[in-house]
Every structure is written in C-alpha cells, then in structure tokens.
Design a protein around this motif. Structure first.
Motif, PDB file in Angstrom:
ATOM      1  N   ALA A  40       0.864  -1.190   0.000  1.00 52.32           N
ATOM      2  CA  ALA A  40       0.000   0.000   0.000  1.00 52.32           C
ATOM      3  C   ALA A  40       0.892   1.230   0.000  1.00 52.32           C
ATOM      4  O   ALA A  40       1.999   1.206   0.542  1.00 52.32           O
ATOM      5  N   ALA A  41       0.399   2.285  -0.610  1.00 55.48           N
ATOM      6  CA  ALA A  41       1.125   3.546  -0.552  1.00 55.48           C
ATOM      7  C   ALA A  41       1.186   4.019   0.886  1.00 55.48           C
ATOM      8  O   ALA A  41       0.199   3.922   1.622  1.00 55.48           O
ATOM      9  N   ALA A  42       2.346   4.501   1.315  1.00 56.55           N
ATOM     10  CA  ALA A  42       2.511   4.964   2.692  1.00 56.55           C
ATOM     11  C   ALA A  42       1.566   6.130   2.978  1.00 56.55           C
ATOM     12  O   ALA A  42       1.247   6.926   2.094  1.00 56.55           O
ATOM     13  N   GLY A  43       1.111   6.199   4.206  1.00 58.28           N
ATOM     14  CA  GLY A  43       0.258   7.315   4.604  1.00 58.28           C
ATOM     15  C   GLY A  43      -1.218   7.011   4.588  1.00 58.28           C
ATOM     16  O   GLY A  43      -2.015   7.817   5.073  1.00 58.28           O
ATOM     17  N   HIS A  44      -1.609   5.861   4.045  1.00 60.48           N
ATOM     18  CA  HIS A  44      -3.027   5.519   4.041  1.00 60.48           C
ATOM     19  C   HIS A  44      -3.457   5.084   5.434  1.00 60.48           C
ATOM     20  O   HIS A  44      -2.701   4.460   6.165  1.00 60.48           O
ATOM     21  N   GLU A  45      -4.683   5.422   5.787  1.00 60.21           N
ATOM     22  CA  GLU A  45      -5.205   5.075   7.107  1.00 60.21           C
ATOM     23  C   GLU A  45      -5.330   3.566   7.243  1.00 60.21           C
ATOM     24  O   GLU A  45      -5.950   2.901   6.407  1.00 60.21           O
ATOM     25  N   SER A  46      -4.720   3.036   8.296  1.00 53.49           N
ATOM     26  CA  SER A  46      -4.808   1.592   8.509  1.00 53.49           C
ATOM     27  C   SER A  46      -6.162   1.251   9.110  1.00 53.49           C
ATOM     28  O   SER A  46      -6.839   2.092   9.689  1.00 53.49           O
ATOM     29  N   GLY A  47      -6.567   0.021   8.984  1.00 52.85           N
ATOM     30  CA  GLY A  47      -7.848  -0.411   9.517  1.00 52.85           C
ATOM     31  C   GLY A  47      -8.337  -1.622   8.762  1.00 52.85           C
ATOM     32  O   GLY A  47      -7.658  -2.148   7.859  1.00 52.85           O
ATOM     33  N   LEU A  48      -9.520  -2.091   9.127  1.00 50.36           N
ATOM     34  CA  LEU A  48     -10.053  -3.309   8.530  1.00 50.36           C
ATOM     35  C   LEU A  48     -10.276  -3.167   7.038  1.00 50.36           C
ATOM     36  O   LEU A  48     -10.062  -4.117   6.279  1.00 50.36           O
ATOM     37  N   LEU A  49     -10.698  -1.998   6.571  1.00 54.04           N
ATOM     38  CA  LEU A  49     -10.928  -1.818   5.139  1.00 54.04           C
ATOM     39  C   LEU A  49      -9.632  -2.020   4.368  1.00 54.04           C
ATOM     40  O   LEU A  49      -9.613  -2.745   3.367  1.00 54.04           O
ATOM     41  N   LEU A  50      -8.552  -1.401   4.814  1.00 47.09           N
ATOM     42  CA  LEU A  50      -7.267  -1.555   4.138  1.00 47.09           C
ATOM     43  C   LEU A  50      -6.809  -3.006   4.192  1.00 47.09           C
ATOM     44  O   LEU A  50      -6.354  -3.563   3.184  1.00 47.09           O
ATOM     45  N   ARG A  51      -6.933  -3.644   5.348  1.00 48.89           N
ATOM     46  CA  ARG A  51      -6.520  -5.050   5.472  1.00 48.89           C
ATOM     47  C   ARG A  51      -7.344  -5.946   4.549  1.00 48.89           C
ATOM     48  O   ARG A  51      -6.823  -6.910   3.970  1.00 48.89           O
ATOM     49  N   SER A  52      -8.620  -5.632   4.424  1.00 50.79           N
ATOM     50  CA  SER A  52      -9.504  -6.453   3.589  1.00 50.79           C
ATOM     51  C   SER A  52      -9.159  -6.318   2.109  1.00 50.79           C
ATOM     52  O   SER A  52      -9.115  -7.314   1.378  1.00 50.79           O
ATOM     53  N   VAL A  53      -8.936  -5.082   1.672  1.00 58.20           N
ATOM     54  CA  VAL A  53      -8.543  -4.877   0.274  1.00 58.20           C
ATOM     55  C   VAL A  53      -7.227  -5.588   0.004  1.00 58.20           C
ATOM     56  O   VAL A  53      -7.056  -6.244  -1.031  1.00 58.20           O
ATOM     57  N   ALA A  54      -6.283  -5.480   0.938  1.00 62.30           N
ATOM     58  CA  ALA A  54      -4.992  -6.152   0.768  1.00 62.30           C
ATOM     59  C   ALA A  54      -5.167  -7.665   0.681  1.00 62.30           C
ATOM     60  O   ALA A  54      -4.524  -8.336  -0.141  1.00 62.30           O
ATOM     61  N   ALA A  55      -6.043  -8.216   1.522  1.00 64.17           N
ATOM     62  CA  ALA A  55      -6.274  -9.666   1.493  1.00 64.17           C
ATOM     63  C   ALA A  55      -6.857 -10.102   0.156  1.00 64.17           C
ATOM     64  O   ALA A  55      -6.503 -11.150  -0.386  1.00 64.17           O
ATOM     65  N   SER A  56      -7.757  -9.287  -0.394  1.00 65.31           N
ATOM     66  CA  SER A  56      -8.334  -9.616  -1.692  1.00 65.31           C
ATOM     67  C   SER A  56      -7.271  -9.588  -2.788  1.00 65.31           C
ATOM     68  O   SER A  56      -7.218 -10.485  -3.642  1.00 65.31           O
ATOM     69  N   ARG A  57      -6.416  -8.562  -2.788  1.00 66.04           N
ATOM     70  CA  ARG A  57      -5.336  -8.504  -3.779  1.00 66.04           C
ATOM     71  C   ARG A  57      -4.401  -9.694  -3.627  1.00 66.04           C
ATOM     72  O   ARG A  57      -3.976 -10.307  -4.594  1.00 66.04           O
ATOM     73  N   TRP A  58      -4.084 -10.002  -2.382  1.00 76.28           N
ATOM     74  CA  TRP A  58      -3.179 -11.120  -2.094  1.00 76.28           C
ATOM     75  C   TRP A  58      -3.748 -12.443  -2.599  1.00 76.28           C
ATOM     76  O   TRP A  58      -3.012 -13.298  -3.105  1.00 76.28           O
ATOM     77  N   SER A  59      -5.066 -12.614  -2.521  1.00 73.03           N
ATOM     78  CA  SER A  59      -5.680 -13.889  -2.922  1.00 73.03           C
ATOM     79  C   SER A  59      -5.748 -14.071  -4.426  1.00 73.03           C
ATOM     80  O   SER A  59      -5.974 -15.173  -4.908  1.00 73.03           O
ATOM     81  N   ARG A  60      -5.588 -12.981  -5.174  1.00 72.06           N
ATOM     82  CA  ARG A  60      -5.674 -13.017  -6.641  1.00 72.06           C
ATOM     83  C   ARG A  60      -6.961 -13.675  -7.125  1.00 72.06           C
ATOM     84  O   ARG A  60      -6.971 -14.488  -8.049  1.00 72.06           O
ATOM     85  N   GLY A  61      -8.081 -13.346  -6.504  1.00 70.00           N
ATOM     86  CA  GLY A  61      -9.366 -13.849  -6.949  1.00 70.00           C
ATOM     87  C   GLY A  61      -9.665 -15.277  -6.558  1.00 70.00           C
ATOM     88  O   GLY A  61     -10.710 -15.820  -6.940  1.00 70.00           O
ATOM     89  N   ARG A  62      -8.773 -15.889  -5.783  1.00 70.73           N
ATOM     90  CA  ARG A  62      -9.016 -17.272  -5.355  1.00 70.73           C
ATOM     91  C   ARG A  62      -9.921 -17.348  -4.132  1.00 70.73           C
ATOM     92  O   ARG A  62     -10.354 -18.440  -3.750  1.00 70.73           O
ATOM     93  N   GLY A  63     -10.206 -16.200  -3.524  1.00 72.03           N
ATOM     94  CA  GLY A  63     -11.080 -16.166  -2.362  1.00 72.03           C
ATOM     95  C   GLY A  63     -12.059 -15.011  -2.446  1.00 72.03           C
ATOM     96  O   GLY A  63     -11.906 -14.100  -3.263  1.00 72.03           O
ATOM     97  N   VAL A  64     -13.069 -15.052  -1.600  1.00 73.56           N
ATOM     98  CA  VAL A  64     -14.118 -14.034  -1.555  1.00 73.56           C
ATOM     99  C   VAL A  64     -14.101 -13.404  -0.171  1.00 73.56           C
ATOM    100  O   VAL A  64     -14.145 -14.109   0.848  1.00 73.56           O
TER     101      VAL A  64
END
Length: 291
Positions: A40-64
């Motif tokens: 993630a670009a530095a300076g973005h507010e951390s929280g569940l939304l950021l973690r969730s988006v990161a998890a989705s990117r990390w899964s590469r569409g293999r998870g929901v």
C-alpha cells in the motif's frame, strides 16, 4: 498493463512488471508491505478496510471477502478494532496468516457480488455468516448493521438458513433474528437496546418519532417507551462537537416541552456499567409519564 489497485493497494510484482515502480523504490519509505507481495502507498489510514482490500489482492481472486471484511467493504462496519481480514475459499488454496483469516466453505453464485473490483459475499450471505457465528449480542449487531444499510428485513436470512441447514450456528439464528431490528442506526445503539432487553426490561421502540407540532416536524429518539414518554439515547463522539451540543440542547428542550424524559448513555456506559443503565431505565419505567 493494468495493475489492479495501483497505487493504493496492489501486488508488488505486477507493479514492477508493468514498469510503474522498481523493487528498490517499492521497498523504500513510500510504500508499506501488508502481505506477501502486497503493498500500500505509505500514509493511508490503517484499519479493517485496508486489510480487507490487501487480502483480496493477495488472494488473486481465489477467495471471496466475507464476514467482517465483507461488512466493512459494503459500508456496514460492525467489526471490533483489530479484527483480521476474512476470506472464504472453496478449496484449500490459501492458508490463514497474520492479519488474514481464511475459511473454507461453499458459496453459491448468487451469494457473491463485486464491490469496487473486489469479490465479496452479498449483504444477505454476510449477515447469515456473522449472525450464526458470533456470540449473541455481536451477532445481532452485525445483522442490524447489514439490514439497515442494505435495506432488507432480517427474516430473509431464514431463506439462506434453509439452504444450509447443517451449518454450525444455524439452530440459534432464530433467536438472533427475533432480537434484530433493521431500524437501529448504529452498532452501539443495538448494544444499548440489548442491555435493556437482556435484563428483562420491555423491548423499546426503535427510532421513534415524537411530533413537534410547532415546527411541523418530528424529533426522532434512538429508543423509546412511548406509553411512558421515556426516551433512551446513545451519545457517540460526534455529540461532543460544539455545534452538535447546541442542537442536542435544543432537541432536549423540545422533547421536555412535549412531556418526554430522556436518558442518555455513552459507549463507556454500555461497556463498563450496563447494570446502572438497567437500574435507571427500570426506575424511570415505574414513574408516571408527565402530562
């Protein structure tokens, strides 16, 4: 080459391959590594939304995205601080790791939707999962939040339950739904309502209108016992704003003029001294209504 999520939350190897950034720059202070090959670009507010988006990117569409993550992405935030991101997969293609819970489970095609390019369980399926899995109070909080934001009656979850009769927690979903109310305006308001009913007090009306004849408008109470002209309000942090304080004073004056008593509570009261809330509301219910 298009890199999903660039430059907010993205796969590092994709960004490097597209020539958008070098590995040297990616590993510098301008970016933060959230998960393997996920930045993630530095300076973005951390929280569940950021973690969730990161998890989705990390899964590469293999998870929901599911559970609290799905609720967060769908603007029905109801998770605790520090809640991990959650992904549901059909097969063992991913494993849980720090910050991400991976669950294995069946999802029908009509239980998955797309939000801002992310695969997410639908609001109804999200409410079903949280409603059957969480302890009672937090289950009702989650169902209330999703039902309010996405405007569906909580009883619709019974249709999902019929599809999954043997899923863990389905048998207690009826109790959760009987306590749920889509009119609840926030998770703390739901918790306040459940403090009262959990102690055996009568169930209050939710978002009750008190007509102001002079102004030809209504004043809405979070919770109310209309027969007793007793209102119960949750005061969040926004009520400390000076402008809101003035509005609250005016509002309280109008309610008092209409013969209403109003008891106001904060998140601290709900968390630390629910017994006092029950005693005060119980005592107020024994007093005759004014006028």
């Amino acid at each position: 080459m298009t890199v999903p999520g660039w430059p907010t939350v993205f796969r590092g190897s994709d960004a490097v391959a597209a020539g958008l950034v070098t590995w040297a720059r990616l590993l510098g202070p301008g970016f933060e590594r959230l998960l393997p090959d996920t930045y993630a670009a530095a300076g973005h507010e951390s929280g569940l939304l950021l973690r969730s988006v990161a998890a989705s990117r990390w899964s590469r569409g293999r998870g929901v995205l599911s559970g609290y993550s799905a609720a967060e992405v769908q603007e029905a935030s109801c998770g605790p601080l520090g809640a991990p991101a959650e992904i549901t997969v059909a097969e063992h293609v991913l494993r849980s790791r720090a910050g991400v819970t991976v669950r294995r489970g069946e999802l029908h095609p009509d239980e998955v939707t797309m939000v801002d390019g992310l695969l997410v369980t639908t609001p109804l399926r999200t409410a079903f999962d949280l409603g059957r899995r969480l302890e009672f109070v937090e289950a009702v909080v989650a169902v209330d939040a999703l039902a309010r934001v996405h405007r569906f009656p909580p009883d619709l979850l019974l249709g999902v339950a019929v599809r999954y009769p043997r899923r863990r927690g389905v048998s207690r979903l009826t109790d959760v739904l009987s306590a749920a109310d889509a009119r609840s305006s926030s998770p703390p308001e739901t918790r306040l309502r459940l403090v009262l009913t959990g102690a055996g007090l009568p169930r209050p009306a939710v978002q009750h209108p008190v007509l102001d004849d002079d102004r030809r408008r209504a004043v809405w109470l979070d919770l109310a016992y209309p027969r007793h002209r007793l209102g119960i309000e949750y005061d969040g942090g926004d009520h400390l704003d000076p402008k809101q304080v003035v509005k609250d004073i005016e509002r309280h004056t109008r309610l008092a003029a209409a013969g209403w008593r109003v008891l106001r509570y904060t998140a601290r009261d709900i968390r630390r001294d629910p017994g006092r809330i029950v005693r005060e509301v119980g005592a107020a219910l024994t007093q005759p209504a004014a006028g």
